[in-house]
Scaffold this motif. Structure first.
Motif, PDB file in Angstrom:
ATOM      1  N   THR A 298      -3.806   7.581   0.533  1.00 48.18           N
ATOM      2  CA  THR A 298      -5.073   7.104   1.109  1.00 48.18           C
ATOM      3  C   THR A 298      -5.387   5.653   0.751  1.00 48.18           C
ATOM      4  O   THR A 298      -6.486   5.172   1.003  1.00 48.18           O
ATOM      5  N   ALA A 299      -4.404   4.950   0.179  1.00 51.44           N
ATOM      6  CA  ALA A 299      -4.663   3.594  -0.297  1.00 51.44           C
ATOM      7  C   ALA A 299      -5.102   2.658   0.819  1.00 51.44           C
ATOM      8  O   ALA A 299      -5.943   1.778   0.622  1.00 51.44           O
ATOM      9  N   GLN A 300      -4.536   2.831   2.032  1.00 54.44           N
ATOM     10  CA  GLN A 300      -4.870   1.928   3.132  1.00 54.44           C
ATOM     11  C   GLN A 300      -6.318   2.072   3.586  1.00 54.44           C
ATOM     12  O   GLN A 300      -6.852   1.165   4.244  1.00 54.44           O
TER      13      GLN A 300
ATOM     14  N   ARG B 169       0.820  -1.214   0.000  1.00 52.17           N
ATOM     15  CA  ARG B 169       0.000   0.000   0.000  1.00 52.17           C
ATOM     16  C   ARG B 169       0.860   1.273   0.000  1.00 52.17           C
ATOM     17  O   ARG B 169       0.326   2.362   0.056  1.00 52.17           O
TER      18      ARG B 169
ATOM     19  N   GLU C 152      -8.855   1.705   2.029  1.00 59.83           N
ATOM     20  CA  GLU C 152      -9.674   0.638   1.446  1.00 59.83           C
ATOM     21  C   GLU C 152      -9.837  -0.541   2.394  1.00 59.83           C
ATOM     22  O   GLU C 152     -10.791  -1.316   2.275  1.00 59.83           O
ATOM     23  N   ASP C 153      -8.905  -0.706   3.328  1.00 59.83           N
ATOM     24  CA  ASP C 153      -8.924  -1.850   4.241  1.00 59.83           C
ATOM     25  C   ASP C 153      -9.673  -1.584   5.545  1.00 59.83           C
ATOM     26  O   ASP C 153      -9.789  -2.475   6.382  1.00 59.83           O
TER      27      ASP C 153
ATOM     28  N   LYS D 271     -12.565  -1.360   8.093  1.00 59.10           N
ATOM     29  CA  LYS D 271     -13.865  -2.014   8.291  1.00 59.10           C
ATOM     30  C   LYS D 271     -14.672  -1.226   9.321  1.00 59.10           C
ATOM     31  O   LYS D 271     -14.106  -0.671  10.264  1.00 59.10           O
TER      32      LYS D 271
END
Length: 358
Positions: free
Chosen positions: A322-324, A88, A326-327, A329
């Motif tokens: 900001t890619a992380q 990421r 997406e993970d 929850k």
């Protein structure tokens, strides 16, 4: 031989199924810790059963259940291996300020202070946190206060003392007592070149036959913190002895409530307890972080005479990557009410054993 294999197989199945019961008694919750050991034992006994047991109806029933549980354990644990690793951090410039943190449950009755001192000198963290640190540990660690002039200290003799030492100045610092007046969590606000972040250190009481009969205080403490993190909505890193494992119901609710990421995903199990008994080791010292915080390194360190191995984390702040996110929850329908109920139960719970510790 047949009876022994059958009995052990049934026992392993029961241990694997106990965590599915929504009961906070230690019998049900401690079984969550040993998922790795159960996986290896069930693979072993599945093989032994195939070789030695007669192929009757009981054989097929027991071993189909065993196989299903092996698959389930693998499904849960695979995300804590490098096979699951997600890259990421492609947007890292390489100039971000790297922060190094060490978290260590030193074990209050451990008097090998020099081993811990050697560890701090070797790794020279920017911040280190000690748990179970009492007056003896506070006195021993005074040698670091010239290099780590910014401190937060909660000196207790009940195995829940906590001390934080930092080279970086605090913008704000405080202790919280979310569910019990003798179980602190520390909160410090710090600043890097890339922006501000909040660091929390935690150490809630474990459910066990020798400490708390239930996980109510632990669950309430962690989930109250998770609510605070979500409400404050700041760049956050939480580290410490969680007295639970990353795959437990409590950890999952903590992660969803706080909307943080589990740093162990894709990096390994990194078992920290018990340092003396390798087969029974489990990852009780955890780390969660917001998507803007990027983990460069997470590893366990050498034995310091405690029952826990210290953990070291190196991270940096990048609010543009900001890619992380997406993970992340979030809580599902009905889980928010469950979180509130667990917090209230934690606040009402009366400690079983801490008052007996001098």
């Amino acid at each position: 031989m047949t009876f022994a294999l059958f009995s052990i197989s049934v026992f392993l199945i029961v241990l694997s199924l106990l965590p599915f019961v929504k009961n906070q008694h230690w019998i049900f919750r401690v079984a969550e810790f040993i998922k790795i050991q159960l996986l290896f034992l069930q693979i072993l006994f599945l093989g032994l059963n195939i070789v030695f047991l007669p192929k009757d109806g009981w054989f097929w029933l027991i071993n189909i259940i065993q196989l299903a549980l092996i698959i389930y354990h693998l499904y849960i644990l695979i995300r804590y291996t490098t096979i699951y690793r997600k890259d990421r951090d492609q947007l890292r410039k390489g100039s971000e300020q790297i922060i190094r943190v060490i978290s260590s449950n030193v074990f209050q009755f451990n008097k090998e202070f020099s081993r811990f001192h050697e560890l701090i000198r070797k790794y020279s963290p920017d911040i280190f946190i000690t748990m179970e640190s009492n007056a003896d540990w506070e006195k021993a660690n005074q040698i670091f206060e010239s290099d780590y002039p910014h401190t937060q200290k909660m000196t207790l003799e009940n195995t829940y003392g906590m001390h934080l030492y930092s080279k970086m100045p605090f913008e704000k610092a405080q202790f919280h007592f979310f569910v019990a007046e003798d179980v602190p969590s520390v909160e410090v606000h710090l600043k890097t070149r890339e922006g501000n972040f909040v660091l929390y250190g935690v150490h809630p009481p474990p459910p066990s036959p020798t400490e708390e009969r239930t996980s109510k205080e632990r669950d309430g403490d962690l989930l109250a913190l998770a609510k605070r993190i979500k409400k404050k909505n700041k760049n956050t890193l939480v580290i410490g002895d969680f007295n639970t494992v990353a795959w437990s119901d409590t950890s999952i609710l903590f992660r969803k409530t706080s909307e943080l990421l589990d740093a162990r995903v894709g990096r390994g199990i990194l078992a920290t307890f018990h340092s003396k008994y390798w087969f029974f080791r489990v990852p009780l010292d955890l780390l969660f972080h917001s998507p803007e915080i990027h983990i460069e390194k997470l590893e366990t360190l050498e034995d310091i005479g405690s029952d826990h191995f210290p953990i070291l984390c190196e991270f940096y702040l990048n609010q543009h990557n900001t890619a992380q996110a997406e993970d992340v929850k979030t809580l599902e329908k009905g889980e928010e009410a469950e979180v509130e109920e667990l917090i209230e139960e934690g606040k009402k719970e009366v400690s079983d054993n801490r008052e007996d510790i001098p």
